[in-house]
Design a protein around this motif. Structure first.
Motif, mmCIF file in Angstrom:
data_model
loop_
_atom_site.group_PDB
_atom_site.id
_atom_site.type_symbol
_atom_site.label_atom_id
_atom_site.label_comp_id
_atom_site.label_asym_id
_atom_site.label_seq_id
_atom_site.Cartn_x
_atom_site.Cartn_y
_atom_site.Cartn_z
ATOM 1 N N SER A 270 0.790 -1.250 0.152
ATOM 2 C CA SER A 270 0.035 -0.253 -0.033
ATOM 3 C C SER A 270 0.812 1.153 0.019
ATOM 4 O O SER A 270 0.602 2.101 -0.570
ATOM 5 N N GLU B 75 1.574 4.429 -3.024
ATOM 6 C CA GLU B 75 1.700 5.842 -2.760
ATOM 7 C C GLU B 75 2.982 6.363 -3.459
ATOM 8 O O GLU B 75 3.153 7.437 -3.850
ATOM 9 N N HIS C 282 -0.589 3.435 -8.665
ATOM 10 C CA HIS C 282 -0.843 4.231 -7.456
ATOM 11 C C HIS C 282 -1.788 3.907 -6.590
ATOM 12 O O HIS C 282 -2.832 4.822 -6.183
ATOM 13 N N THR D 141 -3.685 2.253 -4.081
ATOM 14 C CA THR D 141 -3.397 1.779 -3.024
ATOM 15 C C THR D 141 -4.048 0.498 -2.336
ATOM 16 O O THR D 141 -3.729 -0.369 -1.756
ATOM 17 N N ARG E 43 -3.150 -3.382 -1.958
ATOM 18 C CA ARG E 43 -3.288 -4.137 -0.792
ATOM 19 C C ARG E 43 -3.968 -5.533 -1.097
ATOM 20 O O ARG E 43 -3.549 -6.693 -0.567
#
Length: 246
Positions: free
Chosen positions: A117, A121, A213, A215, A219
């Protein structure tokens, strides 16, 4: 530079801890850097007004922590990579608690999901290019041991992109403990499915999410991948347990 480091007289009642604190503070203050040589034991003992055995005991503790290393002739150097400092103490902790491979994998899984995650970012174009390189090498490599090494390096690269030293260090430590695990998993996958394409596709999905990007998807993709890996780890551990009982 080490010539600028001047250690202070220590508290004799807690000399070893005082020495540790002074050396660590010198690193924090930028007086000692990665790869720098420490003053000789004799010089440190004179500055701190303690015996050389006391200094030696403190240096031994720093070696166990991975903060310094020694070379032939007795010189002591600050580690070249602070990211590796937790490997030895965590490895000892896992061994003393008789942690199972499954327990180590459970720890690894939780950290891997968070690192994915964070990596999503912070992933730069340069990071993305490196991730793509690992995927390409995994596709091309046929040797299982080399593929296992690339697999481990890919995961550590993701952790480094996450830019959290604590996560990275603990993942390094857990990887050292189970460094042969990935090879075992690939062997088991080949045995059951005649291919590692499933795991390789999970890697591609994961890298795509990080590069985008995303997140949440990163995950999810890492969680899916860790679920697959954990399943194989449990199978391997059960097989080894059965062989031991037999």
């Amino acid at each position: 530079m080490t010539e600028q480091v001047v250690f202070q007289k220590v508290n004799k009642e807690d000399a070893v801890n005082d020495i540790l604190d002074q050396i660590i503070k010198a690193i924090e203050d930028g007086l000692l850097h990665e790869g720098d040589a420490l003053p000789t034991e004799r010089k440190m003992a004179e500055q701190m007004t303690v015996s050389r055995p006391v200094v030696r005991e403190a240096l031994h503790s720093l070696r166990l922590l991975g903060i310094i290393h020694s070379v032939q002739g007795g010189a002591n150097y600050i580690t070249d990579d602070f990211n590796q400092c937790m490997i030895t103490p965590l490895t000892l902790l896992f061994r003393m608690n008789r942690s199972t491979v499954t327990q180590v994998q459970q720890l690894r899984s939780s950290l891997e999901v968070e690192s994915a995650s964070l990596a999503a970012e912070k992933c730069t174009e340069e990071d993305a290019a490196e991730l793509e390189w690992y995927l390409k090498k995994l596709d091309q490599e046929e040797n299982d041991r080399e593929r296992a090494s690339l697999d481990r390096e890919l995961h550590l690269k993701i952790a480094s992109i996450a830019d959290n030293p604590m996560i990275y260090q603990v993942l390094c430590a857990s990887s050292v403990l189970i460094e042969n695990m990935i090879t075992d998993i690939r062997a088991l996958v080949m045995q059951k499915e005649k291919s590692t394409k499933g795991i390789d596709q999970e890697h591609r999905n994961l890298v795509r999410a990080i590069m985008s990007h995303d997140t949440r998807d990163a995950r999810r993709r890492m969680n899916e991948h860790m679920w697959t890996v954990t399943g194989y780890v449990r199978t391997i551990e059960e097989n080894k347990r059965s062989c031991g009982e037999g």
